[in-house]
Design a protein around this motif. Structure first.
Motif, mmCIF file in Angstrom:
data_model
loop_
_atom_site.group_PDB
_atom_site.id
_atom_site.type_symbol
_atom_site.label_atom_id
_atom_site.label_comp_id
_atom_site.label_asym_id
_atom_site.label_seq_id
_atom_site.Cartn_x
_atom_site.Cartn_y
_atom_site.Cartn_z
ATOM 1 N N ILE A 340 0.845 -1.197 0.000
ATOM 2 C CA ILE A 340 0.000 0.000 0.000
ATOM 3 C C ILE A 340 0.881 1.248 0.000
ATOM 4 N N ALA A 341 0.526 2.215 -0.851
ATOM 5 C CA ALA A 341 1.362 3.405 -1.031
ATOM 6 C C ALA A 341 0.970 4.568 -0.125
ATOM 7 N N SER A 342 -0.297 4.665 0.263
ATOM 8 C CA SER A 342 -0.791 5.845 0.980
ATOM 9 C C SER A 342 -0.798 5.607 2.486
ATOM 10 N N PRO A 343 -0.213 6.520 3.270
ATOM 11 C CA PRO A 343 -0.114 6.315 4.723
ATOM 12 C C PRO A 343 -1.454 6.096 5.404
ATOM 13 N N ASP A 344 -2.493 6.839 5.000
ATOM 14 C CA ASP A 344 -3.787 6.688 5.663
ATOM 15 C C ASP A 344 -4.395 5.309 5.390
ATOM 16 N N VAL A 345 -4.219 4.806 4.174
ATOM 17 C CA VAL A 345 -4.756 3.482 3.837
ATOM 18 C C VAL A 345 -3.924 2.382 4.497
ATOM 19 N N ARG A 346 -2.614 2.591 4.576
ATOM 20 C CA ARG A 346 -1.756 1.617 5.247
ATOM 21 C C ARG A 346 -2.160 1.478 6.718
ATOM 22 N N ALA A 347 -2.458 2.590 7.360
ATOM 23 C CA ALA A 347 -2.875 2.542 8.763
ATOM 24 C C ALA A 347 -4.196 1.784 8.912
ATOM 25 N N ALA A 348 -5.113 2.005 7.973
ATOM 26 C CA ALA A 348 -6.396 1.296 8.032
ATOM 27 C C ALA A 348 -6.188 -0.203 7.878
ATOM 28 N N TYR A 349 -5.295 -0.591 6.968
ATOM 29 C CA TYR A 349 -5.089 -2.028 6.766
ATOM 30 C C TYR A 349 -4.254 -2.668 7.857
ATOM 31 N N ASP A 350 -3.480 -1.879 8.586
ATOM 32 C CA ASP A 350 -2.848 -2.413 9.796
ATOM 33 C C ASP A 350 -3.928 -2.853 10.783
ATOM 34 N N ALA A 351 -4.984 -2.018 10.885
ATOM 35 C CA ALA A 351 -6.092 -2.363 11.783
ATOM 36 C C ALA A 351 -6.880 -3.557 11.258
ATOM 37 N N VAL A 352 -7.026 -3.637 9.928
ATOM 38 C CA VAL A 352 -7.729 -4.775 9.328
ATOM 39 C C VAL A 352 -6.985 -6.075 9.616
ATOM 40 N N LEU A 353 -5.681 -6.089 9.345
ATOM 41 C CA LEU A 353 -4.895 -7.308 9.524
ATOM 42 C C LEU A 353 -4.824 -7.732 10.986
ATOM 43 N N ALA A 354 -4.861 -6.753 11.877
ATOM 44 C CA ALA A 354 -4.867 -7.067 13.312
ATOM 45 C C ALA A 354 -6.265 -7.450 13.802
ATOM 46 N N ASP A 355 -7.259 -7.300 12.897
ATOM 47 C CA ASP A 355 -8.670 -7.508 13.250
ATOM 48 C C ASP A 355 -9.014 -6.740 14.522
ATOM 49 N N ALA A 356 -8.627 -5.458 14.510
ATOM 50 C CA ALA A 356 -8.749 -4.625 15.702
ATOM 51 C C ALA A 356 -10.191 -4.454 16.156
ATOM 52 N N ARG A 357 -11.150 -4.600 15.245
ATOM 53 C CA ARG A 357 -12.549 -4.444 15.637
ATOM 54 C C ARG A 357 -13.329 -5.751 15.544
ATOM 55 N N GLY A 358 -12.605 -6.841 15.426
ATOM 56 C CA GLY A 358 -13.268 -8.137 15.293
ATOM 57 C C GLY A 358 -14.204 -8.464 16.446
ATOM 58 N N GLY A 359 -13.821 -8.053 17.647
ATOM 59 C CA GLY A 359 -14.651 -8.342 18.809
ATOM 60 C C GLY A 359 -15.969 -7.590 18.809
ATOM 61 N N ASP A 360 -16.045 -6.515 18.009
ATOM 62 C CA ASP A 360 -17.265 -5.709 17.960
ATOM 63 C C ASP A 360 -18.186 -6.129 16.818
ATOM 64 N N TYR A 361 -17.696 -7.002 15.938
ATOM 65 C CA TYR A 361 -18.410 -7.269 14.689
ATOM 66 C C TYR A 361 -19.751 -7.979 14.933
ATOM 67 N N HIS A 362 -19.757 -8.996 15.751
ATOM 68 C CA HIS A 362 -20.989 -9.750 15.976
ATOM 69 C C HIS A 362 -22.090 -8.847 16.525
#
Length: 484
Positions: A340-362
């Motif tokens: 990923i080239a853009s810092p803002d998108v890279r930060a978002a995908y860091d959260a995606v890969l860490a599944d940072a909001r997985g516990g809230d999904y259900h």
């Protein structure tokens, strides 16, 4: 008749089709004019691919048809652009990210195929915020680079469908396709002075208005949808009718309309934007529209419980499935994220890969999203509303941040807030509820920057919403071409 270049550039999509069907305008001449326009305005960086040979060849095929054959094509000779995250056979679908650069799908997305089958011509692919994960369409050069707003090239066009919006506003094409997850057709429509539709998604499955399975580089199957964009509501309704198989649409009768004004979405606005929006309300009210204030006090709190819990969890499986199904050059989300080239998108995908909001999904899917949908349904029913109306964004276009892709913004000198959250606040709730939203121009701030109004309709009410949009556009008018 002989059409001048300026006359061709000012044709709406519906007008262009009528002229080509009637034999008054050659599709090849029209396409050549728009290709020249695209090349002359390449500084806007609205397109990632310009298909000169393919577009001209397609136009020549339209011109070779008999009059009766052209008349059977509802989009005969209409040039369109398609956002670079929507699958197109023979043209790159990169989603503006390095890992997918140069990738060419085997087939069109169903929505694209229906346009092509109806006679539309793909002029090219539109630039976008990388992976559709942002609202500025500012990508780091030398990769996709930032899209520039035709009204002021130093300002954002909105996103993530910024390239489609900029191309339409700049008269490179009369119409095209974007995608919308949290506001990505409606925000750039507002900031570029055009019209954008977010079709109903409902439950994200069978209730979808547009069905494009595995045909769009995804963020969220619950929220993503392709959406048509154009300079007029009639143009958007035309594309919608072709994609869905519906017939022509007539404007709603304004004197019978009851339209709700949701209080939370009219608060905290840029003063100059609010002045334009209130002036538009006054015109509509004078024409006979009945406006009904509605509280919806839980709206933003419910939306907060839903939004990022879905958007930061669903890419894990959804993007992975698209990569495999389409035989993409990268086969895992981690491979895409690593480049990923853009810092803002890279930060978002860091959260995606860490599944940072997985516990809230259900909880988001089983409790909070149903409550949000119930709030909308109760609001429409209790007040007998045809639609809700509010400013599409809280502020007009801000300057491009070419270092970070997204930054913090201040509304009339207030404490700075996250740029994405500032622009998404008004569009995001309808996305999470799965209902339709239509953005149309409200006017100009300081006579130089467009701002928009959004109409939201009840679940499945897309056709009625477009009919209301046609009526409102007849009262409010459209915007002139920006001075480029």
């Amino acid at each position: 008749m002989t059409w001048t270049v300026d006359q061709q550039l000012e044709l709406s999509a519906t007008q262009a089709v009528e002229a080509i069907q009637a034999g008054q305008l050659k599709a090849a001449d029209y396409v050549a004019t728009l290709l020249a326009r695209a090349q002359a305005l390449s500084n806007l960086n609205a397109l990632t691919v310009l298909d000169v040979e393919g577009a001209l060849a397609a136009a020549q095929r339209i011109d070779a048809l008999g009059a009766s054959e052209r008349a059977r094509l509802p989009l005969a000779g209409l040039p369109v652009v398609v956002k670079d995250n929507i699958n197109t056979r023979g043209l790159q679908t990169s989603a503006g990210t390095p890992a997918l650069e140069g990738f060419v799908p085997a087939r069109h997305a169903p929505s694209v195929q229906r346009l092509v089958d109806a006679g539309a011509i793909l002029l090219g692919k539109a630039n976008m915020h990388e992976l559709a994960f942002g609202i500025t369409s500012t990508n780091l050069a030398p990769h996709a680079g930032p899209v520039r707003n035709p009204w002021d090239p130093e300002r954002i066009p909105g996103g993530s469908s910024g390239g489609t919006a900029a191309a339409i506003a700049a008269r490179i094409v009369p119409a095209g396709l974007g995608t919308d997850t949290g506001g990505s057709t409606r925000i750039p429509a507002a900031l570029c002075g055009i019209v954008g539709l977010r079709p109903s998604v409902g439950d994200g499955g069978t209730q979808r208005r547009y069905h494009d399975p595995q045909a769009v580089v995804p963020i969220s199957h619950t929220r993503d949808t392709v959406g048509p964009m154009g300079r007029t509501v009639a143009d958007v309704a035309l594309l919608d009718a072709v994609i869905t198989g519906h017939g022509p649409l007539s404007p709603a009768a304004v004197t019978n309309l009851r339209v709700g004004l949701p209080a939370p979405l009219w608060e905290g606005l840029e003063a100059a934007l609010e002045d334009v929006a209130r002036a538009a309300l006054a015109k509509l009210e004078a024409a006979g529209v009945t406006f009904v204030p509605v509280e919806m006090s839980e709206l933003l709190a419910l939306n907060d419980r839903v939004s990022y819990a879905i958007a930061l969890h669903e890419p894990i499986d959804d993007l992975a499935a698209w990569l495999v199904a389409n035989h993409a050059p990268a086969q895992t989300v981690a491979e895409v994220a690593a480049r990923i080239a853009s810092p803002d998108v890279r930060a978002a995908y860091d959260a995606v890969l860490a599944d940072a909001r997985g516990g809230d999904y259900h909880g988001a899917m089983t409790v909070w999203r149903p409550r949000l949908q119930q709030l909308y349904a109760q609001t429409f029913a209790a007040s007998g509303l045809d639609a809700l109306l509010f400013p599409t964004t809280r502020l007009a276009a801000v300057p491009i941040d070419e270092l970070n892709g997204s930054s913090r913004v201040s509304i009339d000198g207030a404490a700075p807030i996250d740029e994405m959250e500032a622009y998404l606040r008004n569009t995001d709730p309808a996305s999470n509820a799965g209902i339709a939203g239509l953005a149309l121009p409200a006017g100009l701030v300081d006579a130089r920057l467009p701002v928009g109004l959004e109409l939201d309709g009840p679940a499945g009410g897309d056709r009625r919403l477009l009919a209301i949009g046609l009526a409102f556009e007849a009262i409010l008018g459209t915007l002139p071409a920006p001075e480029i």
